[in-house]
Design a protein around this motif. Structure first.
Motif, short mmCIF file in Angstrom:
data_model
loop_
_atom_site.label_atom_id
_atom_site.label_comp_id
_atom_site.label_asym_id
_atom_site.label_seq_id
_atom_site.Cartn_x
_atom_site.Cartn_y
_atom_site.Cartn_z
N GLU A 90 0.86 -1.18 0.00
CA GLU A 90 0.00 0.00 0.00
C GLU A 90 0.90 1.23 0.00
N TYR A 91 0.39 2.34 -0.58
CA TYR A 91 1.23 3.53 -0.63
C TYR A 91 0.39 4.80 -0.57
N ALA A 92 1.05 5.88 -0.17
CA ALA A 92 0.49 7.23 -0.20
C ALA A 92 1.65 8.19 -0.45
N THR A 93 1.34 9.40 -0.91
CA THR A 93 2.39 10.32 -1.33
C THR A 93 2.25 11.70 -0.69
N TRP A 94 3.35 12.41 -0.70
CA TRP A 94 3.39 13.82 -0.29
C TRP A 94 4.37 14.54 -1.21
N HIS A 95 3.94 15.73 -1.69
CA HIS A 95 4.78 16.54 -2.57
C HIS A 95 5.08 17.87 -1.89
N SER A 96 6.33 18.25 -1.87
CA SER A 96 6.68 19.55 -1.31
C SER A 96 6.26 20.66 -2.27
N PRO A 97 6.12 21.88 -1.77
CA PRO A 97 6.00 23.01 -2.68
C PRO A 97 7.28 23.13 -3.52
N VAL A 98 7.19 23.79 -4.65
CA VAL A 98 8.39 24.07 -5.44
C VAL A 98 9.28 25.02 -4.66
N HIS A 99 10.54 24.67 -4.54
CA HIS A 99 11.50 25.54 -3.86
C HIS A 99 12.39 26.20 -4.91
N VAL A 100 12.24 27.51 -5.08
CA VAL A 100 13.07 28.26 -6.01
C VAL A 100 14.39 28.59 -5.32
N LEU A 101 15.47 28.19 -5.92
CA LEU A 101 16.77 28.38 -5.30
C LEU A 101 17.19 29.85 -5.34
N PRO A 102 17.78 30.35 -4.28
CA PRO A 102 18.26 31.74 -4.28
C PRO A 102 19.37 31.97 -5.30
N GLU A 103 20.07 30.89 -5.66
CA GLU A 103 21.10 30.94 -6.69
C GLU A 103 21.08 29.59 -7.40
N PRO A 104 21.08 29.55 -8.73
CA PRO A 104 21.05 28.27 -9.43
C PRO A 104 22.18 27.36 -8.98
N ALA A 105 21.90 26.06 -8.98
CA ALA A 105 22.82 25.07 -8.42
C ALA A 105 23.25 24.07 -9.49
N SER A 106 24.38 23.43 -9.23
CA SER A 106 24.85 22.36 -10.12
C SER A 106 24.68 20.99 -9.49
N GLU A 107 24.42 20.92 -8.17
CA GLU A 107 24.28 19.65 -7.47
C GLU A 107 23.23 19.75 -6.36
N ILE A 108 22.56 18.64 -6.09
CA ILE A 108 21.60 18.59 -4.98
C ILE A 108 21.73 17.23 -4.29
N SER A 113 21.36 15.95 -16.65
CA SER A 113 21.79 15.70 -15.28
C SER A 113 21.68 14.20 -15.02
N SER A 114 22.29 13.76 -13.94
CA SER A 114 22.23 12.35 -13.59
C SER A 114 22.44 12.20 -12.09
N VAL A 115 22.06 11.02 -11.59
CA VAL A 115 22.20 10.72 -10.17
C VAL A 115 23.34 9.74 -9.98
N SER A 116 24.27 10.09 -9.08
CA SER A 116 25.35 9.20 -8.70
C SER A 116 25.20 8.89 -7.21
N THR A 117 24.71 7.70 -6.92
CA THR A 117 24.46 7.22 -5.56
C THR A 117 23.45 8.10 -4.84
N THR A 167 23.60 11.79 -5.09
CA THR A 167 23.79 13.17 -5.54
C THR A 167 23.26 13.36 -6.95
N LEU A 168 22.38 14.35 -7.13
CA LEU A 168 21.96 14.78 -8.45
C LEU A 168 22.90 15.87 -8.91
N ALA A 169 23.47 15.74 -10.10
CA ALA A 169 24.42 16.73 -10.60
C ALA A 169 24.18 17.02 -12.07
N VAL A 170 24.37 18.27 -12.44
CA VAL A 170 24.37 18.66 -13.85
C VAL A 170 25.56 17.98 -14.51
#
Length: 456
Positions: free
Chosen positions: A98-116, A174-178, A180-183
């Motif tokens: 069984e499953y249920a979901t939650w979505h955060s609001p969109v978070h606009v970054l104060p400065e564009p990022a290359s990794e998350i 972009s891609s995910v390594s373990t 980390t999401l990175a451009v």
């Protein structure tokens, strides 16, 4: 990351989607606000954002989830949206959840990022688990797919999935390594302008058990390529040290091959154990009953088992370590980046040790006696001259764990993003990544120190 081993990450020191599609991310223009510390900083931008309070959780979009109030607000599975099949790639077992979901609001970054990097704090009783995902908007106004940033459970019993990262995720931008999401090519100017997080909570059908998520957050950063970083001057932490328990990873060499064989592979769970114990927490005698009684420091073995990533095949998944720490009573854990040793000093002076990740040649850190492609250790204090007092688990015994490392050397190997390996090849550095573990109710001084590095 394992001491003296080849890193499995391609970035930073370095798929099956089981939920229904979400509403599209809002179109977002390139962010223009200055990063913390002012515009044009040579050390780049760091933004950590978390959802922890009742209003923050309620501000997201829940589908089948409910927000709990009280002293520690959190998200639980209330009315499942339906069921989904998941085949565990590490056991081959197919089960319905069984499953249920939650979505955060969109978070606009104060400065564009290359990794998350996404991290979370949760409790998952037996037969429950969670999936954390992230979707980003690029500065060219396109969007990434939903990326799985972790499938996690605090246990590993017969009815549990195997906690895992997910390889092979990317969209040619972009891609995910373990963890980390990175451009893929930040030199081309493309960046991540905003993001949205999605949590999917799972449980065995017909039960009332549920994961409880107390914190979910993400650290977005854009750190410039650099082989050296500016030197900081000793600050408020000089001459101050914390009494953090000492544990050696090396005394566990060869233990539990199913959890990466102890020794140099266990720097992350060993460091986590030291800081968890500093805060007066740790596994119970019953929790440790599975450990061979001939082994010293069974709590380190326990941490290795419960941070092990079955896809990464190691205990160095950063969010999994932070999540493990937060399974202990009223303890929180986050993954973020700091800008300098002055940030670290502020935390230490407030009574908060930190766990840092770094990579270096043996000649680059006097007194270490080894080189590493990626290693975790605890910063527990500073000498009167500002040199770093570290609990380094890559030591032959617990008594030898405390080391003093030269300030300039330590700061550079921790904060740089580029380095040369022993063959003279250019490799990535960690750019100031760290784990911070702290109480649910920090003191006023601790809260101010955390806020000064963007953690609330």
């Amino acid at each position: 990351m394992s001491s003296r081993s080849t890193p499995r990450r391609a970035v930073l020191a370095a798929a099956l989607a089981v939920t229904a599609a979400a509403a599209p991310l809002s179109s977002v223009a390139s962010a223009s606000a200055a990063p913390r510390g002012g515009p044009g900083r040579p050390d780049g931008s760091v933004d950590y954002r978390a959802w922890t309070t009742f209003p923050q959780w309620a501000g997201g979009r829940g589908a089948g989830t409910r927000v709990l109030g009280g002293a520690r607000p959190g998200l639980v599975l209330d009315r499942p949206l339906g069921t989904v099949e998941y085949t565990d790639p590490h056991t081959g077992t197919t089960a319905r959840w069984e499953y249920a979901t939650w979505h955060s609001p969109v978070h606009v970054l104060p400065e564009p990022a290359s990794e998350i990097v996404v991290s979370w704090n949760a409790r998952t009783p037996a037969g429950t688990w969670l999936q954390a995902e992230l979707r980003a908007a690029y500065t060219d106004r396109t969007h990434s797919p939903w990326y799985v940033m972790g499938r996690w459970t605090s246990g590993d019993g017969a009815g549990d999935i195997r906690r895992t990262c997910v390889d092979g995720q990317g969209d040619k931008k972009s891609s995910v390594s373990t963890d980390t999401l990175a451009v893929d090519d930040p030199s081309g100017g493309l960046r991540l302008a905003s993001y949205e997080l999605r949590l999917t909570l799972h449980r065995r059908p017909g039960t009332s058990r549920t994961p409880t998520v107390w914190r979910v957050g993400a650290m977005a950063s854009d750190i410039p390529d650099r082989f050296t970083v500016p030197a900081s001057r000793p600050g408020e932490g000089a001459g101050h040290a914390l009494r953090v328990p000492r544990h050696s990873q090396e005394i566990h060499r060869g233990q539990y091959p199913e959890y990466d064989n102890g020794g140099e592979a266990w720097c992350s769970p060993t460091s986590s154990t030291m800081v968890i114990e500093y805060w007066g927490r740790g596994p119970s005698r019953e929790d440790l009953a599975w450990v061979d009684p001939a082994y010293a420091d069974p709590q380190v073995c326990h941490a290795a088992r419960h941070t092990y990533d079955y896809q990464y095949k190691g205990c160095g998944n950063w969010p999994f370590n932070a999540a493990y720490a937060a399974t202990y009573q009223d303890l929180q854990g986050v993954v973020t980046r700091l800008r300098s040793l002055n940030d670290a000093e502020r935390l230490v002076r407030a009574g908060i040790p930190l766990i840092t990740s770094q990579s270096f040649l043996a000649t680059e850190l006097d007194g270490a006696g080894y080189g590493t492609a990626g290693h975790l250790m605890c910063v527990v204090g500073f000498t009167g001259d500002g040199d770093v007092i570290a609990n380094d688990p890559a030591s032959p015994s617990n008594a030898a764990v405390e080391r003093i490392y030269k300030r300039r050397q330590f700061e550079n190997i921790w904060l740089r993003t580029k380095r040369y390996n022993a063959q003279g090849q250019v490799r990535s550095g960690t750019g100031g990544i760290c784990y911070l573990y702290f109480p649910l109710r920090p003191t006023t001084r601790q809260a101010r120190a955390l806020a000064s590095v963007g953690v609330r």
